[in-house]
Scaffold this motif. Structure first.
Motif, mmCIF file in Angstrom:
data_model
loop_
_atom_site.group_PDB
_atom_site.id
_atom_site.type_symbol
_atom_site.label_atom_id
_atom_site.label_comp_id
_atom_site.label_asym_id
_atom_site.label_seq_id
_atom_site.Cartn_x
_atom_site.Cartn_y
_atom_site.Cartn_z
ATOM 1 N N TYR A 187 0.861 -1.195 0.000
ATOM 2 C CA TYR A 187 0.000 0.000 0.000
ATOM 3 C C TYR A 187 0.889 1.234 0.000
ATOM 4 O O TYR A 187 1.774 1.381 0.854
ATOM 5 N N LEU A 188 0.687 2.102 -0.982
ATOM 6 C CA LEU A 188 1.431 3.355 -1.071
ATOM 7 C C LEU A 188 0.625 4.472 -0.422
ATOM 8 O O LEU A 188 -0.483 4.790 -0.875
ATOM 9 N N HIS A 189 1.178 5.049 0.635
ATOM 10 C CA HIS A 189 0.528 6.180 1.298
ATOM 11 C C HIS A 189 1.125 7.453 0.719
ATOM 12 O O HIS A 189 2.279 7.784 0.962
ATOM 13 N N TRP A 190 0.320 8.145 -0.081
ATOM 14 C CA TRP A 190 0.778 9.370 -0.734
ATOM 15 C C TRP A 190 -0.441 10.189 -1.126
ATOM 16 O O TRP A 190 -1.381 9.677 -1.728
ATOM 17 N N ARG A 204 5.269 7.058 1.734
ATOM 18 C CA ARG A 204 5.671 5.858 2.463
ATOM 19 C C ARG A 204 5.000 4.645 1.837
ATOM 20 O O ARG A 204 3.815 4.666 1.510
ATOM 21 N N LEU A 205 5.807 3.611 1.675
ATOM 22 C CA LEU A 205 5.322 2.367 1.109
ATOM 23 C C LEU A 205 5.237 1.319 2.211
ATOM 24 O O LEU A 205 6.219 1.035 2.892
ATOM 25 N N TYR A 206 4.038 0.761 2.391
ATOM 26 C CA TYR A 206 3.828 -0.277 3.394
ATOM 27 C C TYR A 206 3.727 -1.641 2.702
ATOM 28 O O TYR A 206 2.987 -1.790 1.725
ATOM 29 N N VAL A 207 4.453 -2.614 3.232
ATOM 30 C CA VAL A 207 4.381 -3.998 2.744
ATOM 31 C C VAL A 207 3.669 -4.825 3.801
ATOM 32 O O VAL A 207 3.982 -4.736 4.991
ATOM 33 N N ASN A 208 2.718 -5.643 3.360
ATOM 34 C CA ASN A 208 1.854 -6.381 4.279
ATOM 35 C C ASN A 208 2.581 -7.597 4.855
ATOM 36 O O ASN A 208 2.826 -8.590 4.166
ATOM 37 N N ALA A 209 2.914 -7.533 6.136
ATOM 38 C CA ALA A 209 3.609 -8.632 6.806
ATOM 39 C C ALA A 209 2.750 -9.878 6.920
ATOM 40 O O ALA A 209 3.274 -10.969 7.186
#
Length: 304
Positions: A187-190, A204-209
């Motif tokens: 998910y890209l938060h921008w 910020r780029l979130y990668v799903n753990a």
């Protein structure tokens, strides 16, 4: 050889090209094999790059199913630099046209001015078809500029600036319960807005753990996984800017390290020589080609 997609024509195998890896180091000093990090670099340290190709033109013609007397190859080297995961700009530094068998290995050697470096050094070596050829075998390349072989080296310059993409691994089930992105792999938060905003502070780029296999590939630096993720980031941000008239006009004047500067760098790398309005036209007319070009540019080479 770095291949980011299957080409619709014959290409050159590694043994025909005879690439011997890059050597890097200080000018007038012994050079060493290039690696993923160059230690103790600073902005006053110029560099030297050197390599050789045992290019077999006769074997190349056979591999491409093109008559040897019609084959002309262009060996092209481009270098890029800039903070962030991607080079901010790419510059062609060497082009050599080969139209006859070589009597000795093809030497390529050039200096790299420290003033043009920041964060990382990207070295892209390509072999292209130098001229159009008459129609031959069904799978033979025909158009000048067709990419027949490529290699990419990506070097982190220690102390050369922040080279990390703003990325965080976390559980989406815990962070975004009940939200649309809860089961997404990343998910890209921008929020599209000021092009002058600091890139690392506003993106910020979130990668799903929760996707354990994906998280493992990201942590190991799997090049295909990173290309897919970062290519998607480039598509999202470039589309957002190109669709905004004010943002599209502003990116050329943005300072280094800003959102606009990063997007401008991606666009120049993916669509060299094209203006933002022209790229927007391509995005509208052929969105598949637009997306593919950005994903291809996200290829930083295989990890060691």
């Amino acid at each position: 050889m770095t291949a980011s997609f299957a080409l619709p024509f014959l290409t050159l195998p590694d043994e025909v090209v005879g690439f011997r890896d890059w050597l890097i180091g200080d000018p007038e000093e012994p050079l060493f094999h290039i690696s993923r990090q160059l230690d103790a670099w600073d902005y006053a340290r110029d560099l030297q790059l050197d390599t050789r190709l045992d290019l077999d033109l006769t074997a190349a013609a056979a591999s491409l199913q093109i008559p040897a007397n019609q084959l002309k190859l262009a060996v092209v080297v481009a270098i890029g630099s800039g903070t962030g995961r991607f080079a901010r700009r790419m510059e062609r530094v060497c082009t050599k046209v080969i139209c006859a068998p070589l009597d000795a290995p093809l030497g390529i050697r050039f200096p790299v001015d420290s003033r043009n470096l920041s964060g990382r050094l990207l070295v892209r070596l390509e072999i292209l078809l130098a001229e159009d050829v008459a129609p031959g075998a069904d799978l033979s390349p025909r158009l000048a500029g067709s990419r027949l072989w490529s290699d990419t080296s990506n070097v982190h310059l220690e102390d050369g600036g922040d080279t990390r993409f703003p990325l965080e691994v976390l559980s989406f089930h815990r962070a975004f319960p009940g939200q649309r992105q809860e089961t997404a792999p990343w998910y890209l938060h921008w929020r599209p807005g000021s092009m002058q905003a600091d890139f690392t502070g506003s993106v910020r780029l979130y990668v799903n753990a929760d996707h354990e296999a994906l998280t493992q590939r990201v942590s190991e630096g799997d090049p295909v996984t990173l290309q897919a993720i970062l290519g998607d980031v480039m598509v999202q941000m470039c589309r957002g800017v190109l669709e905004d008239d004010e943002a599209r006009e502003a990116i050329s004047d943005c300072e280094e390290g800003s959102v606009g500067s990063q997007v401008a760098g991606w666009l120049e790398m993916s669509f060299p020589g094209m203006k933002p309005d022209e790229i927007r036209g391509l995005m509208t007319a052929t969105p598949g080609a637009f997306h593919a070009a950005l994903h291809a540019s996200a290829d930083m080479g295989a990890s060691e």
